[in-house]
Design an enzyme around this catalytic site. Structure first.
Site, PDB file in Angstrom:
ATOM      1  N   CYS A 171      42.870  16.042  19.349  1.00 26.44           N
ATOM      2  CA  CYS A 171      42.614  14.972  19.862  1.00 26.44           C
ATOM      3  C   CYS A 171      41.711  15.247  21.130  1.00 26.44           C
ATOM      4  CB  CYS A 171      44.174  14.688  20.523  1.00 26.44           C
ATOM      5  SG  CYS A 171      44.115  12.812  21.043  1.00 26.44           S
ATOM      6  N   CYS A 202      41.939  20.356  29.056  1.00 23.96           N
ATOM      7  CA  CYS A 202      41.509  19.567  27.776  1.00 23.96           C
ATOM      8  C   CYS A 202      40.531  20.245  27.057  1.00 23.96           C
ATOM      9  CB  CYS A 202      41.172  18.228  28.493  1.00 23.96           C
ATOM     10  SG  CYS A 202      39.619  18.266  29.401  1.00 23.96           S
TER      11      CYS A 202
HETATM   12  S1  SF4 Z   1      44.846  14.111  27.008  1.00 27.24           S
HETATM   13 FE1  SF4 Z   1      43.897  15.048  25.156  1.00 27.24          FE
HETATM   14  S2  SF4 Z   1      45.616  14.817  23.541  1.00 27.24           S
HETATM   15 FE2  SF4 Z   1      46.261  13.693  25.192  1.00 27.24          FE
HETATM   16  S3  SF4 Z   1      45.491  11.660  24.588  1.00 27.24           S
HETATM   17 FE3  SF4 Z   1      43.934  12.559  25.877  1.00 27.24          FE
HETATM   18  S4  SF4 Z   1      42.605  13.229  24.494  1.00 27.24           S
HETATM   19 FE4  SF4 Z   1      44.200  13.047  23.446  1.00 27.24          FE
END
Ligand code: SF4
Length: 244
Positions: free
Chosen positions: A125, A232
């Site tokens: 993600c 991240c």
């Molecule tokens: S922190 Fe990373 S895993 Fe969580 S919603 Fe945002 S982009 Fe997605």
């Protein structure tokens, strides 16, 4: 006519090491002024999440040059308070070139069509929502300034003030600042706080992956709670190449 170069500058670990040694004892103000005022650093951008501690770095930058490009990745999953804060703080500081970066819609549809990838694959993600969009935006720059600090996490404890980041230089002017120094500077400059700090969020990322932090916990304990994930992916380990 001066000699022209088709591509931007490209740096490596040796450049970063030399610059890091010379910047080790530089104040944040001096380092920012040097990076923004010396062509040796090439085209420079600031990257900001407009999170809990973003105001101090942006204020320091705005004092030198409010027209510097500021890259803000809107993942599509941020708190509405963060989006409002990005607009309000930009206006407060007089930042003139804040660039809102979004994930590629096709990639998003392919990888995270239901918007739930964070719940079973947060690395994937973050890759599609943060890492790849920022990588694309950074193509136009040779160096970038980040607001990371050593005190924030064990993984940042030895953070240098200048690092190699693939073919770019990454500058961390606040690396040796403490939480107390940040608070003092924010108070002195009367910088508006992120509205969620007062609600128990000392570190703020995307809404699904950020929880409140209890007294005594690490400030970043609320990020990806329950996962062994602490970054991240934007900040790859020194010397590693971007995955794209
Ligand atoms: S922190 Fe990373 S895993 Fe969580 S919603 Fe945002 S982009 Fe997605």
């Amino acid at each position: 006519m001066a000699t022209q170069r088709a591509e931007g500058k490209r740096y490596g670990p040796a450049d970063a090491g030399w610059l890091a040694a010379h910047a080790a004892n530089a104040s944040a103000e001096a380092l920012i002024a040097a990076v923004l005022g010396d062509a040796a650093w090439g085209r420079v951008a600031v990257v900001s999440s407009f999170g809990a501690e973003s105001a101090v770095l942006l204020d320091l930058v705005a004092e030198v040059n409010p027209a510097v490009p500021v890259l803000f990745v809107d993942t599509g999953r941020l708190f509405v308070e963060t989006l409002a804060y990005a607009r309000d703080l930009s206006a407060h500081l007089g930042l003139r070139d804040v660039r809102w970066i979004s994930p590629d819609p096709d990639a998003l549809a392919r990888v995270d069509g239901k918007g739930l990838r964070w719940s079973y694959d947060p690395d994937g993600c973050c890759e599609v929502r943060k890492v790849l969009p920022l990588a694309g935006a950074l193509q136009a720059f040779d160096s970038w300034i980040s607001g990371r600090k050593r005190f924030q996490a064990d993984t940042r404890a030895r953070l240098a003030k200048v690092e190699a980041d693939g073919v770019r230089l990454k500058v961390n002017p606040l690396a040796d600042w403490s939480a107390a120094m940040l608070a003092a500077r924010a108070a002195e400059r009367r910088l508006p706080p992120h509205p969620l700090v007062a609600e128990g969020y000392p570190s703020i990322g995307c809404q699904p992956c950020t929880t409140k932090v209890q007294p005594g916990e690490d400030p970043r304990a609320g990020r990806w709670r329950g996962w062994d994930k602490t970054e991240c992916g934007i900040h790859a380990p020194p010397g590693s190449e971007p995955a794209f």
